[in-house]
Design an enzyme around this catalytic site. Structure first.
Site, mmCIF file in Angstrom:
data_model
loop_
_atom_site.group_PDB
_atom_site.id
_atom_site.type_symbol
_atom_site.label_atom_id
_atom_site.label_comp_id
_atom_site.label_asym_id
_atom_site.label_seq_id
_atom_site.Cartn_x
_atom_site.Cartn_y
_atom_site.Cartn_z
ATOM 1 N N TYR A 1 15.198 29.497 8.265
ATOM 2 C CA TYR A 1 14.049 30.517 8.624
ATOM 3 C C TYR A 1 14.296 30.561 9.753
ATOM 4 O O TYR A 1 14.376 29.507 10.920
ATOM 5 C CB TYR A 1 13.381 30.160 8.371
ATOM 6 C CG TYR A 1 13.397 30.426 6.808
ATOM 7 C CD1 TYR A 1 12.555 31.448 6.179
ATOM 8 C CD2 TYR A 1 12.638 29.395 6.155
ATOM 9 C CE1 TYR A 1 12.255 30.874 4.698
ATOM 10 C CE2 TYR A 1 12.433 28.853 4.799
ATOM 11 C CZ TYR A 1 11.832 30.367 4.543
ATOM 12 O OH TYR A 1 11.635 30.094 2.516
ATOM 13 N N ARG B 1 -10.258 0.160 16.243
ATOM 14 C CA ARG B 1 -10.369 0.853 15.080
ATOM 15 C C ARG B 1 -11.813 0.622 13.784
ATOM 16 O O ARG B 1 -12.586 1.279 13.191
ATOM 17 C CB ARG B 1 -9.117 0.600 14.334
ATOM 18 C CG ARG B 1 -8.865 2.009 13.668
ATOM 19 C CD ARG B 1 -7.378 1.951 13.177
ATOM 20 N NE ARG B 1 -6.885 0.842 12.422
ATOM 21 C CZ ARG B 1 -5.378 1.053 12.348
ATOM 22 N NH1 ARG B 1 -4.584 1.649 11.535
ATOM 23 N NH2 ARG B 1 -5.837 -0.380 11.128
ATOM 24 N N LYS C 1 1.149 -1.179 -0.097
ATOM 25 C CA LYS C 1 -0.668 -0.205 0.527
ATOM 26 C C LYS C 1 1.745 0.902 -0.154
ATOM 27 O O LYS C 1 2.099 1.615 0.105
ATOM 28 C CB LYS C 1 -1.082 0.375 1.170
ATOM 29 C CG LYS C 1 -0.395 0.027 3.001
ATOM 30 C CD LYS C 1 -1.384 0.094 3.565
ATOM 31 C CE LYS C 1 -0.426 -0.106 5.003
ATOM 32 N NZ LYS C 1 -1.417 -0.466 6.115
ATOM 33 N N MET D 1 11.304 23.909 2.770
ATOM 34 C CA MET D 1 10.478 23.345 1.103
ATOM 35 C C MET D 1 11.959 22.462 0.531
ATOM 36 O O MET D 1 11.597 21.511 0.147
ATOM 37 C CB MET D 1 10.004 24.113 0.459
ATOM 38 C CG MET D 1 8.986 23.492 -0.259
ATOM 39 S SD MET D 1 7.590 24.759 -1.167
ATOM 40 C CE MET D 1 6.790 24.816 -0.031
HETATM 41 C C1 LIG Z 1 -0.548 -1.534 6.915
HETATM 42 C C2 LIG Z 1 -1.424 -2.819 7.541
HETATM 43 C C3 LIG Z 1 -0.246 -4.375 7.643
HETATM 44 C C4 LIG Z 1 1.497 -3.984 7.442
HETATM 45 O O1 LIG Z 1 1.886 -3.888 8.494
HETATM 46 P P1 LIG Z 1 3.419 -3.758 8.608
HETATM 47 O O2 LIG Z 1 3.610 -2.702 10.280
HETATM 48 O O3 LIG Z 1 4.244 -2.097 7.419
HETATM 49 O O4 LIG Z 1 4.159 -4.839 8.475
HETATM 50 C C5 LIG Z 1 -1.203 -5.370 7.644
HETATM 51 N N1 LIG Z 1 -2.443 -5.662 7.879
HETATM 52 C C6 LIG Z 1 -2.840 -4.199 7.946
HETATM 53 C C7 LIG Z 1 -4.115 -4.928 7.853
HETATM 54 C C8 LIG Z 1 -2.234 -2.953 7.544
HETATM 55 O O5 LIG Z 1 -3.418 -2.132 7.123
#
Ligand SMILES: *Cc1c(COP(=O)(O)O)cnc(C)c1O
Length: 360
Positions: free
Chosen positions: A255, A130, A34, A303
């Protein structure tokens, strides 16, 4: 061309995937790619891993479609399921596996008109609070899915651990007990482990695991790095010194002059900033590698530029190489200095830094 480039080793990612399999040899390990594979380029990473993994995982359906459009044919688990009824048929057409976390998603699924059934995973809320169905809700949901022609027979129960990175937290064991009880009651396979649990919670290994962060070679359980994990950082964020000047005591840098020289100092400026994803909150003293040597950040991150104190370096010139994070400076260390986690830095790359792939 600006010298700021993120070099990605696809071989390192393959190596890290093998480590996930070494730690969890009895599981099928899904590669989580992802957020553009945590900034590493989802399509390239998928191409590298596709003959090694049983499936990929992304967060939402647009990420899955992007992979299909690029020719990736492996099953893709969509970790947050669908956001509209119409996405059910898109998922069926794309051979996406849907991780469903709320009843409405299941209602859309059950009332869809599909040619072929979809593979469904059910998210169970075992304590993260969650996303996910309550364990008791499965008593109704499982038989309903079983009876639906829209659902493949092999439903998987899935849960996410809140504190897998902390071995002393009793919460993990409670979550494991709850999901194992659900699995037993409903006779279904499970998936529990993220990277931290793959590496340090063998009890969490199950039919399916979901490692993400570790695939990119960074330790998901903080510093110091445990060498037995044998992870190779896949990304090397590099740039060059683009300016050098000497300033006197009392003169400030950047800055707001947040850093003021206490002695005559040599200041180097590097062409990277928060516009690229370098963390703006990195304070004075955050380590940066110049010519392979650690020097401290001086002044605020802007930036397009950061500055460092080169006073301690013997010989340094414009064009000298800089590593912001990578094999020689763990992104976790930069993150710790900046009050964040490596995940945020990698996922927060803005896309204006070219990703260049190398095969070693
Ligand atoms: C992002 C995610 C993972 C992977 O987690 P890592 O800590 O990056 O290994 C696994 N399961 C779900 C549901 C996630 O959202």
């Amino acid at each position: 061309m600006r010298p700021t480039i993120a070099t990605v080793s696809l071989d390192a990612i393959a190596h890290n995937y093998r480590q996930a399999c070494r730690f969890a040899p009895a599981s099928r390990n899904i590669a989580v790619i992802k957020a553009n594979a945590y900034g590493h380029g989802a399509v390239k990473v998928a191409e590298q891993l596709q003959d090694k993994v049983p499936a990929f995982a992304v967060a939402f359906i647009e990420e899955a479609i992007q992979l299909r459009d690029a020719g990736i044919s492996k099953p893709i688990l969509v970790l947050q399921g669908v956001n509209h009824a119409a996405e059910i048929s898109e998922a069926a057409a794309g051979n996406f596996w849907l991780l469903m976390h709320r009843q409405q998603q299941l209602d859309w699924l059950l009332s869809a008109k599909l040619k072929d059934p979809v593979r469904i995973w059910l998210k169970v809320d075992t304590g993260m609070h969650r996303l996910g169905l309550a364990p008791d809700a499965l008593d109704l949901v499982c038989p309903t899915l079983d009876a639906s022609d829209n659902v493949q027979a092999d439903v998987v129960l899935c849960t996410h651990l809140a504190s897998a990175d902390d071995l002393s937290d009793p919460q993990t064991r409670e979550q494991l007990d709850i999901i194992r009880a659900c699995s037993k009651k409903h006779g279904l396979a499970v998936s529990i482990a993220n990277s931290a649990a793959v590496l340090q919670w063998p009890e969490a290994h199950a039919e399916w695991n979901r490692p993400g962060y570790m695939l990119y070679g960074n330790c998901p359980v903080g510093l110091p790095v445990d060498d037995s994990f044998d992870l190779h950082p896949a990304m090397s964020m590099c740039s060059e010194i683009v300016a050098i000047r000497n300033i006197g005591p009392g003169e400030g840098v950047g800055y707001g002059h947040d850093w003021v020289a206490s002695e005559r100092s040599k200041i180097g400026t590097i062409a990277i900033g928060y516009g690229d994803g370098y963390p703006r909150h990195a304070p004075n003293g955050t380590p940066v590698l110049v010519n392979g040597q650690r020097v401290p950040l001086t002044g605020r991150v802007s930036m397009d530029a950061i500055s460092v104190d080169l006073t301690g370096l013997e010989k340094v010139e414009i064009g000298d190489p800089v590593e912001l994070w990578g094999p020689n400076l763990p992104v976790n260390e930069l993150a710790a200095a900046a009050g964040t986690i490596g995940y945020e830095i990698l996922a927060g790359l803005t896309g204006r830094v070219p990703l260049v792939y190398r095969s070693c």
